[in-house]
Motif scaffolding. Structure first.
Motif, PDB file in Angstrom:
ATOM      1  N   GLY A  27       0.874  -1.077   0.081  1.00  0.00           N
ATOM      2  CA  GLY A  27      -0.186  -0.071   0.033  1.00  0.00           C
ATOM      3  C   GLY A  27       0.734   1.374   0.207  1.00  0.00           C
ATOM      4  O   GLY A  27       2.221   1.172  -0.334  1.00  0.00           O
ATOM      5  N   ALA A  28       0.265   2.382   0.277  1.00  0.00           N
ATOM      6  CA  ALA A  28       1.087   3.610   0.367  1.00  0.00           C
ATOM      7  C   ALA A  28       1.377   4.046   1.773  1.00  0.00           C
ATOM      8  O   ALA A  28       1.855   5.235   2.284  1.00  0.00           O
ATOM      9  N   GLY A  29       1.051   2.969   2.898  1.00  0.00           N
ATOM     10  CA  GLY A  29       1.040   3.394   4.306  1.00  0.00           C
ATOM     11  C   GLY A  29       2.614   2.803   4.809  1.00  0.00           C
ATOM     12  O   GLY A  29       3.527   2.656   4.344  1.00  0.00           O
ATOM     13  N   ILE A  30       2.157   2.247   6.144  1.00  0.00           N
ATOM     14  CA  ILE A  30       3.299   1.972   7.136  1.00  0.00           C
ATOM     15  C   ILE A  30       3.981   0.709   6.532  1.00  0.00           C
ATOM     16  O   ILE A  30       5.229   0.741   6.700  1.00  0.00           O
ATOM     17  N   SER A  49       4.530  -8.717   1.292  1.00  0.00           N
ATOM     18  CA  SER A  49       3.498  -9.445   0.911  1.00  0.00           C
ATOM     19  C   SER A  49       2.065  -8.505   0.873  1.00  0.00           C
ATOM     20  O   SER A  49       2.228  -7.529   1.737  1.00  0.00           O
ATOM     21  N   ASP A  50       1.142  -8.974   0.338  1.00  0.00           N
ATOM     22  CA  ASP A  50      -0.007  -8.201   0.199  1.00  0.00           C
ATOM     23  C   ASP A  50      -1.216  -9.003  -0.120  1.00  0.00           C
ATOM     24  O   ASP A  50      -0.728 -10.138  -0.941  1.00  0.00           O
ATOM     25  N   ARG A  55      -0.726  -4.353  -7.067  1.00  0.00           N
ATOM     26  CA  ARG A  55       0.072  -3.285  -6.223  1.00  0.00           C
ATOM     27  C   ARG A  55       1.267  -4.244  -5.714  1.00  0.00           C
ATOM     28  O   ARG A  55       2.444  -3.481  -5.678  1.00  0.00           O
ATOM     29  N   LEU A  56       1.257  -5.419  -5.278  1.00  0.00           N
ATOM     30  CA  LEU A  56       2.433  -6.219  -4.984  1.00  0.00           C
ATOM     31  C   LEU A  56       3.622  -5.981  -5.934  1.00  0.00           C
ATOM     32  O   LEU A  56       4.616  -5.958  -5.520  1.00  0.00           O
ATOM     33  N   GLN A  57       3.320  -6.277  -7.144  1.00  0.00           N
ATOM     34  CA  GLN A  57       4.420  -6.616  -8.082  1.00  0.00           C
ATOM     35  C   GLN A  57       5.092  -5.198  -8.198  1.00  0.00           C
ATOM     36  O   GLN A  57       6.050  -4.987  -8.281  1.00  0.00           O
TER      37      GLN A  57
END
Ligand SMILES: NC(=O)c1ccc[n+]([C@@H]2O[C@H](COP(=O)([O-])OP(=O)(O)OC[C@H]3O[C@@H](n4cnc5c(N)ncnc54)[C@H](O)[C@@H]3O)[C@@H](O)[C@H]2O)c1
Length: 262
Positions: A27-30, A49-50, A55-57
């Motif tokens: 993500g764009a966060g922590i 991981s996500d 977005r993960l790639q």
């Protein structure tokens, strides 16, 4: 020092030679910030991981480009799914040759008054936020136990301590993460593994700005003594401290990352 304009902290080798696994890191966060900080602190390999494939790639490529580290891998995982959790940890163990540090970042919430809460919404928030942290911690403890070392850092929230309207599910889940951290740490201490948690108040990032009402964010920022939310990397820095040898005599604790009283 101007507390309103924090300076990004460069690496000091706090995780030199370690291997790291982080959930919810696309993500764009922590989560992504913690991945970047871990590499900047010298980790030798990292698995991010996500649950979000696209977005993960992109996050893997971004992390490689930002840091120059080649030993970066991405692995899809919904932490609410036990099979996927086991597959993630097996993959990371193999890729890294043993995971030294696990950062359990995954957690989610919604805004809902308790009188309007459906069981499904309650269950989803509890299952991802508390259940996911439990599943990842349980499986990681099993593998860390065989080596007799390792560190786990959980992401809680000040809402585990504090009341806020329309957050009973999320707050209950985060209070559970704190309790899990305390209890699991006692068991893990017997085989040389430390488990702690960070408890952020507010870390503003683009995805949060999109999903949270503007007036609520302004109200939450106004409650902070610094008059602003944390930068995501300021929370990540607390995670790095908890993952490093600088916190060697610290286990079962939840550390607030906030500029207000817990
Ligand atoms: N941002 C804040 O103000 C704040 C404050 C207190 C606590 N926290 C906690 O910090 C953690 C990170 O939040 P953030 O806001 O910084 O965003 P983040 O970018 O670190 O995390 C969001 C990511 O989580 C992923 N995700 C969602 N459900 C998942 C699941 N079931 N399995 C795996 N990944 C999943 C999403 O795809 C997304 O990429 C969360 O646990 C959150 O509760 C955040």
């Amino acid at each position: 020092m101007n507390i309103h304009q924090p300076q990004y902290v460069n690496g000091h080798g706090l995780l030199k030679g370690r291997s790291v696994l982080i959930t919810a890191a696309a993500g764009a966060g922590i989560g992504f910030s913690a991945a970047k900080r871990a590499v900047e602190e010298g980790c030798r390999s990292i698995v991010i991981s996500d649950v979000h494939e696209g977005r993960l790639q992109a996050a893997v490529e971004q992390l490689r480009a930002d840091t120059g580290l080649e030993q970066v891998a991405g692995k899809l995982c919904n932490v609410a799914d036990e099979e996927q959790v086991q597959a993630l940890i097996a993959f990371a163990e193999d890729f890294c040759g043993g995971v030294d540090v696990l950062i359990n970042n995954a957690g989610l919430g919604t805004t809902k008054a308790l009188i309007d809460m459906e069981d499904a919404e309650w269950d989803r928030v509890i299952d991802v936020t508390l259940g996911g942290t439990m599943r990842m911690t349980r499986q990681m403890m099993r593998t860390m136990k065989t080596r007799g070392e390792g560190v786990i850092v959980n992401n809680a929230s000040v809402l585990g301590w504090r009341a806020q309207k329309e957050q009973s599910h999320y707050a209950a889940a985060k209070a559970g993460v704190m309790a899990l951290t305390r209890c699991a740490a006692l068991e893990a201490a017997e085989f040389g593994v430390r488990i702690n948690a960070v408890s952020p108040s507010l870390a503003v990032h683009p995805m949060l700005k999109k999903s949270a009402p503007e007036d609520l964010l302004a109200e939450l920022e106004g409650r902070e003594a610094y008059g602003r939310g944390a930068e995501v990397w300021e929370v990540a820095n607390v995670m790095i401290f908890l993952a490093s040898d600088y916190s060697s005599y610290l286990t079962g604790e939840t550390i607030s990352c906030s500029s207000q009283r817990a």
